[in-house]
Enzyme design. Structure first.
Site, PDB file in Angstrom:
ATOM      1  CG  HIS A  21      -9.498  86.209  14.953  1.00 35.04           C
ATOM      2  ND1 HIS A  21     -10.507  84.910  14.869  1.00 35.04           N
ATOM      3  CD2 HIS A  21      -8.627  85.216  15.092  1.00 35.04           C
ATOM      4  CE1 HIS A  21     -10.475  83.752  15.445  1.00 35.04           C
ATOM      5  NE2 HIS A  21      -9.301  83.878  15.929  1.00 35.04           N
ATOM      6  CG  HIS A  23      -4.724  84.355  17.931  1.00 36.05           C
ATOM      7  ND1 HIS A  23      -4.748  84.409  19.160  1.00 36.05           N
ATOM      8  CD2 HIS A  23      -5.528  83.572  17.125  1.00 36.05           C
ATOM      9  CE1 HIS A  23      -6.125  83.776  19.289  1.00 36.05           C
ATOM     10  NE2 HIS A  23      -6.224  83.659  18.101  1.00 36.05           N
ATOM     11  CG  HIS A 201     -11.231  82.187  20.046  1.00 38.82           C
ATOM     12  ND1 HIS A 201     -10.197  83.872  19.881  1.00 38.82           N
ATOM     13  CD2 HIS A 201     -10.599  81.621  18.797  1.00 38.82           C
ATOM     14  CE1 HIS A 201      -9.536  83.851  19.130  1.00 38.82           C
ATOM     15  NE2 HIS A 201      -9.055  82.814  18.701  1.00 38.82           N
ATOM     16  CD  GLU A 204     -10.721  77.635  16.529  1.00 38.52           C
ATOM     17  OE1 GLU A 204     -10.444  77.754  17.903  1.00 38.52           O
ATOM     18  OE2 GLU A 204      -9.584  77.566  15.398  1.00 38.52           O
ATOM     19  CG  ASP A 282      -7.254  81.632  14.226  1.00 37.99           C
ATOM     20  OD1 ASP A 282      -6.750  82.204  15.214  1.00 37.99           O
ATOM     21  OD2 ASP A 282      -7.294  80.823  14.324  1.00 37.99           O
ATOM     22  CG  ASP A 283      -3.185  81.652  15.281  1.00 35.74           C
ATOM     23  OD1 ASP A 283      -2.360  82.054  16.049  1.00 35.74           O
ATOM     24  OD2 ASP A 283      -4.123  80.958  15.208  1.00 35.74           O
TER      25      ASP A 283
HETATM   26  N1  HPA Z   1      -8.160  78.717  19.074  1.00 36.76           N
HETATM   27  C1  HPA Z   1      -7.896  78.707  19.859  1.00 36.76           C
HETATM   28  N2  HPA Z   1      -7.385  79.559  20.700  1.00 36.76           N
HETATM   29  C2  HPA Z   1      -6.449  79.690  19.305  1.00 36.76           C
HETATM   30  C3  HPA Z   1      -6.133  79.929  18.033  1.00 36.76           C
HETATM   31  C4  HPA Z   1      -7.617  80.084  17.227  1.00 36.76           C
HETATM   32  O1  HPA Z   1      -7.534  79.646  16.122  1.00 36.76           O
HETATM   33  N3  HPA Z   1      -5.155  80.259  18.064  1.00 36.76           N
HETATM   34  C5  HPA Z   1      -4.442  81.153  18.960  1.00 36.76           C
HETATM   35  N4  HPA Z   1      -5.263  80.695  19.854  1.00 36.76           N
HETATM   36 ZN    ZN Z   2      -8.064  82.643  17.093  1.00 36.74          ZN
END
Ligand code: HPA
Ligand code: ZN
Length: 340
Positions: A21, A23, A201, A204, A282-283
């Site tokens: 996971h 991006h 996703h 969350e 994630d990011d």
């Molecule tokens: N959630 C949803 N969209 C996203 C995320 C995330 O954590 N990171 C990049 N796009």
């Molecule tokens: Zn994500």
């Protein structure tokens, strides 16, 4: 960066790992943002790198997404996408990641007039070089932005047609609340007909019902995040029975206020319920750390045991889209590293 302190921290850094996971646009470090802005003559609304970092204070998913999409505006040429991806792969190598399954968002770029081919070719060329030169195998997952329309998603799929053989699956990301998986049931059905496996996703910021929808309507093979599943006991039972992976991102959850304190994260609870949960970044450029930093932070905040850490890492290989032989190879490598 968290400095390894505890004996288990050495184990975390030493074990081979996979990431499921990530991006790629979320790995754009402020330094590269400035370098690409200068290279491409793009104006940034920040004085310097410190000002960018200072702006990374989020109160929910949307406040992050606003900056994430703005940051991506410096990505113009194929070389930019190559450089972005290569920088991530070097970080992955440093964290002992041997396999990565990355997301990218073509619509973030096509909406700005950047051809589908530009982002795709730059990212994929770097991934191929990473495999050849760094020994990191990969899968590439094309995500649809859920705040955009179904029609926009179908148009993106059409643009992807010449590249389908090199796209390993599709995902669903961006603003979750108000954009349930059901909005994209027809698009994902078409992707399934084309042989593209799906992830999404869900859970969350959105409710547990979005996870049910991702499973039943999108045929999602993994749930990205999924941490809100614990609000629904029936759902947890199903996720455990079917070993549906949850690609959990702890520092992301902390930065986006999904949890107020890492010590309150339900990661251990997910493992105790028999779920195939694992840790991801994630990011990482926006949320304060790459994979090892996430694992080290969880080890400290949740007092994870060696068994729990090893389970998380084994789960990640199990949940990957590697072949059965490759999975067996890496599970064996983990056993050997544990015995060493
Ligand atoms: N959630 C949803 N969209 C996203 C995320 C995330 O954590 N990171 C990049 N796009
Ligand atoms: Zn994500």
């Amino acid at each position: 960066m968290i400095v390894p302190q505890h004996p288990l921290d050495t184990l975390i850094t030493r074990l081979p790992k996979t990431e499921l996971h990530l991006h790629i646009e979320g790995s754009l470090e402020p330094e590269m943002m400035f370098a690409l802005a200068a290279r491409n003559g793009v104006a940034l609304p920040y004085a310097d790198v410190e000002a960018v970092r200072a702006a990374y204070q989020f109160d929910r998913l949307q406040s992050f997404l606003d900056l994430y999409y703005a940051g991506a505006s410096v990505l113009i040429t194929e070389q930019d996408f190559y450089d972005l991806t290569w920088a991530y792969l070097l970080r992955a190598k440093a964290d002992n990641i041997v396999h990565t399954e990355i997301f990218y968002d073509p619509q973030t770029h096509t909406a700005r007039g950047i051809d589908f081919a530009v982002s795709f070719n730059g990212i994929r060329r770097a991934l191929l070089d990473g495999e050849a030169q760094l020994g990191i195998s990969f899968r590439l997952i094309m995500c649809f932005l859920r705040h955009l329309s179904e029609e926009d998603g179908f148009a993106t799929l059409e643009q992807a047609m010449p590249y389908l053989a090199q796209i390993d699956g599709v995902g669903l990301d961006s603003s979750e609340l108000g954009h349930p998986p059901s909005k994209f049931a027809r698009l994902f059905a078409r992707c399934a007909e084309l042989g593209l496996p799906a992830v999404a996703h869900a859970g969350e910021e959105g409710p547990a019902s979005y996870i049910w929808e991702a499973l039943d309507l999108l045929k999602s093979r993994r749930i990205d995040h999924g941490v809100r599943c614990t609000e629904d006991a029936e759902l947890v039972k199903r996720l455990a029975a079917e070993r549906i992976p949850l690609t959990v991102c702890p520092l992301s959850n902390l930065k986006l206020c999904v949890v107020n304190d890492l010590a309150e994260h339900n990661l251990r609870e997910l493992l105790a319920a028999g779920l195939c949960a694992m840790v991801n970044s994630d990011d990482p450029a926006y949320f304060g750390g790459y994979l090892n930093t996430n694992l080290l932070a969880c080890r400290a905040a949740l007092d994870l045991s060696q068994d729990e850490i090893v389970q998380l890492i084994r789960n990640s290989f199990e949940a990957s889209w590697l072949t059965a032989d490759q999975k067996a190879h890496w599970q064996d490598q983990i056993s050997q590293a544990l015995n060493a």
